[in-house]
Design a protein around this motif. Structure first.
Motif, PDB file in Angstrom:
ATOM      1  N   PRO A   9       0.828  -1.206   0.000  1.00  0.00           N
ATOM      2  CA  PRO A   9       0.000   0.000   0.000  1.00  0.00           C
ATOM      3  C   PRO A   9       0.865   1.260   0.000  1.00  0.00           C
ATOM      4  CG  PRO A   9       0.052  -0.973   2.185  1.00  0.00           C
ATOM      5  CD  PRO A   9       0.768  -1.919   1.260  1.00  0.00           C
ATOM      6  N   THR A  10       0.311   2.350  -0.520  1.00  0.00           N
ATOM      7  CA  THR A  10       0.985   3.641  -0.459  1.00  0.00           C
ATOM      8  C   THR A  10       0.776   4.207   0.937  1.00  0.00           C
ATOM      9  OG1 THR A  10       0.672   4.027  -2.806  1.00  0.00           O
ATOM     10  CG2 THR A  10       1.038   5.968  -1.427  1.00  0.00           C
ATOM     11  N   ILE A  11       1.868   4.518   1.610  1.00  0.00           N
ATOM     12  CA  ILE A  11       1.832   5.072   2.967  1.00  0.00           C
ATOM     13  C   ILE A  11       2.349   6.506   2.895  1.00  0.00           C
ATOM     14  CG2 ILE A  11       2.653   4.839   5.341  1.00  0.00           C
ATOM     15  CD1 ILE A  11       1.069   2.405   4.478  1.00  0.00           C
ATOM     16  N   GLY A  69       9.802  28.222   6.934  1.00  0.00           N
ATOM     17  CA  GLY A  69       9.508  26.902   7.479  1.00  0.00           C
ATOM     18  C   GLY A  69       9.198  25.933   6.356  1.00  0.00           C
ATOM     19  N   GLU A  70       9.328  24.639   6.657  1.00  0.00           N
ATOM     20  CA  GLU A  70       9.078  23.652   5.612  1.00  0.00           C
ATOM     21  C   GLU A  70       8.532  22.356   6.188  1.00  0.00           C
ATOM     22  OE1 GLU A  70      11.653  22.518   1.865  1.00  0.00           O
ATOM     23  OE2 GLU A  70      12.373  21.398   3.624  1.00  0.00           O
ATOM     24  N   PHE A  71       7.452  21.885   5.567  1.00  0.00           N
ATOM     25  CA  PHE A  71       6.919  20.546   5.805  1.00  0.00           C
ATOM     26  C   PHE A  71       7.287  19.701   4.593  1.00  0.00           C
ATOM     27  CE2 PHE A  71       3.853  23.344   7.969  1.00  0.00           C
ATOM     28  CZ  PHE A  71       3.764  22.750   9.219  1.00  0.00           C
ATOM     29  N   VAL A  72       7.503  18.411   4.798  1.00  0.00           N
ATOM     30  CA  VAL A  72       7.715  17.483   3.691  1.00  0.00           C
ATOM     31  C   VAL A  72       6.758  16.310   3.883  1.00  0.00           C
ATOM     32  CG1 VAL A  72       9.315  15.898   2.553  1.00  0.00           C
ATOM     33  CG2 VAL A  72      10.113  18.143   3.300  1.00  0.00           C
ATOM     34  N   ILE A  73       5.969  16.054   2.848  1.00  0.00           N
ATOM     35  CA  ILE A  73       5.092  14.886   2.837  1.00  0.00           C
ATOM     36  C   ILE A  73       5.759  13.839   1.958  1.00  0.00           C
ATOM     37  CG2 ILE A  73       2.844  13.976   2.133  1.00  0.00           C
ATOM     38  CD1 ILE A  73       1.628  16.680   2.822  1.00  0.00           C
ATOM     39  N   THR A  74       5.895  12.632   2.502  1.00  0.00           N
ATOM     40  CA  THR A  74       6.545  11.536   1.785  1.00  0.00           C
ATOM     41  C   THR A  74       5.550  10.419   1.524  1.00  0.00           C
ATOM     42  OG1 THR A  74       7.224  10.453   3.839  1.00  0.00           O
ATOM     43  CG2 THR A  74       8.793  12.003   2.839  1.00  0.00           C
ATOM     44  N   ARG A  75       5.870   9.615   0.527  1.00  0.00           N
ATOM     45  CA  ARG A  75       5.066   8.427   0.247  1.00  0.00           C
ATOM     46  C   ARG A  75       5.979   7.245  -0.025  1.00  0.00           C
ATOM     47  NH1 ARG A  75       2.495   8.794  -5.847  1.00  0.00           N
ATOM     48  NH2 ARG A  75       4.295   9.740  -6.873  1.00  0.00           N
ATOM     49  N   THR A  76       5.483   6.072   0.311  1.00  0.00           N
ATOM     50  CA  THR A  76       6.130   4.824  -0.067  1.00  0.00           C
ATOM     51  C   THR A  76       5.158   4.095  -0.981  1.00  0.00           C
ATOM     52  OG1 THR A  76       5.205   3.628   1.807  1.00  0.00           O
ATOM     53  CG2 THR A  76       7.372   4.656   2.129  1.00  0.00           C
ATOM     54  N   GLY A  77       5.641   3.106  -1.680  1.00  0.00           N
ATOM     55  CA  GLY A  77       4.768   2.352  -2.564  1.00  0.00           C
ATOM     56  C   GLY A  77       4.900   2.827  -3.995  1.00  0.00           C
ATOM     57  N   ASP A  78       3.832   2.676  -4.741  1.00  0.00           N
ATOM     58  CA  ASP A  78       3.805   2.986  -6.171  1.00  0.00           C
ATOM     59  C   ASP A  78       4.004   4.485  -6.405  1.00  0.00           C
ATOM     60  OD1 ASP A  78       3.396   3.036  -8.903  1.00  0.00           O
ATOM     61  OD2 ASP A  78       1.240   2.646  -8.781  1.00  0.00           O
ATOM     62  N   ALA A  91       4.144  12.072 -10.333  1.00  0.00           N
ATOM     63  CA  ALA A  91       4.616  10.751 -10.758  1.00  0.00           C
ATOM     64  C   ALA A  91       6.138  10.741 -10.772  1.00  0.00           C
ATOM     65  CB  ALA A  91       4.065  10.418 -12.144  1.00  0.00           C
ATOM     66  N   GLY A  92       6.710   9.683 -10.231  1.00  0.00           N
ATOM     67  CA  GLY A  92       8.158   9.544 -10.174  1.00  0.00           C
ATOM     68  C   GLY A  92       8.772  10.105  -8.907  1.00  0.00           C
ATOM     69  N   ALA A  93       8.028  10.942  -8.175  1.00  0.00           N
ATOM     70  CA  ALA A  93       8.543  11.550  -6.946  1.00  0.00           C
ATOM     71  C   ALA A  93       8.009  10.810  -5.727  1.00  0.00           C
ATOM     72  CB  ALA A  93       8.143  13.023  -6.873  1.00  0.00           C
ATOM     73  N   SER A  94       8.781  10.837  -4.655  1.00  0.00           N
ATOM     74  CA  SER A  94       8.335  10.207  -3.419  1.00  0.00           C
ATOM     75  C   SER A  94       8.072  11.225  -2.311  1.00  0.00           C
ATOM     76  CB  SER A  94       9.372   9.185  -2.940  1.00  0.00           C
ATOM     77  OG  SER A  94      10.608   9.823  -2.714  1.00  0.00           O
ATOM     78  N   SER A 154     -11.254   4.678   0.614  1.00  0.00           N
ATOM     79  CA  SER A 154     -10.345   4.905  -0.497  1.00  0.00           C
ATOM     80  C   SER A 154      -9.097   4.061  -0.307  1.00  0.00           C
ATOM     81  CB  SER A 154      -9.956   6.376  -0.561  1.00  0.00           C
ATOM     82  OG  SER A 154      -8.952   6.573  -1.531  1.00  0.00           O
ATOM     83  N   ILE A 155      -8.530   3.607  -1.424  1.00  0.00           N
ATOM     84  CA  ILE A 155      -7.262   2.884  -1.354  1.00  0.00           C
ATOM     85  C   ILE A 155      -6.140   3.723  -1.946  1.00  0.00           C
ATOM     86  CG2 ILE A 155      -8.298   0.581  -1.336  1.00  0.00           C
ATOM     87  CD1 ILE A 155      -7.573   0.411  -4.343  1.00  0.00           C
ATOM     88  N   GLN A 156      -6.354   5.036  -2.102  1.00  0.00           N
ATOM     89  CA  GLN A 156      -5.324   5.919  -2.647  1.00  0.00           C
ATOM     90  C   GLN A 156      -4.070   5.890  -1.782  1.00  0.00           C
ATOM     91  OE1 GLN A 156      -5.365   7.763  -5.576  1.00  0.00           O
ATOM     92  NE2 GLN A 156      -7.129   6.459  -5.942  1.00  0.00           N
TER      93      GLN A 156
END
Length: 167
Positions: A57-59, A76-85, A117-120, A149-151
């Motif tokens: 799953p995308t986390i 200031g800076e926030f970073v949102i990350t994803r794993t998965g596809d 797309a292509g970025a994590s 949702s399974i997004q």
């Protein structure tokens, strides 16, 4: 669920299965995300087959990589990350909280970002506005869970804070 095996066998052509639902169904620690039912009546066999596709799953998570900002130039800076596809764009929604007012104490930010797309990961910048306010204010972002949702699924880090210092 768990280590339980499941199988479906229908030998009588008059029997049928309908409204089959799975929750948290996984195989070898991979979440099953796509099901298809193949009837073999067209290929003259007596068996029907349930096919599926599994994937991790995308986390999504959020952290504050620059926890302090000021009207004197620090951003200031926030970073949102994803794993998965990462082959497709992913829109991540969040709620904006805190004592600082969006668009007043800092330049306006939306309540969502798109990880392309292509970025994590993607950054959200907090650029303070000029103010006569003395002291500090906070910007708190909380990742939103998308119901039914399974997004994506939420990871361990769903809140992050940037402090705006004005003194």
């Amino acid at each position: 669920m768990g280590n339980t095996d499941a199988s479906f066998l229908i030998n009588d052509p008059q029997q049928s299965i309908s409204n089959l639902a799975f929750s948290d169904f996984s195989i070898k620690n991979k979440l099953v995300t796509n099901f298809s039912f193949i009837s073999s009546k067209q290929d003259k066999s007596n068996d029907d087959q349930l096919n599926f596709t599994s994937s991790y799953p995308t986390i999504v998570n959020i952290i504050a990589t620059k926890m302090y900002a000021s009207q004197f130039g620090e951003i200031g800076e926030f970073v949102i990350t994803r794993t998965g596809d990462t082959t497709q764009d992913l829109i991540v929604k969040y709620t904006i909280h805190g004592t600082a007012e969006n668009g007043v104490d800092y330049q306006s930010i939306a309540n969502f970002v798109t990880i392309t797309a292509g970025a994590s990961e993607v950054a959200i910048l907090i650029q303070p506005q000029k103010s006569d306010y003395e002291g500090s204010r906070t910007v708190l972002l909380t990742l939103d869970n998308l119901y039914n949702s399974i997004q994506y699924m939420l990871g361990a880090n769903i809140h992050a804070v940037v402090n705006i210092l004005n003194s």
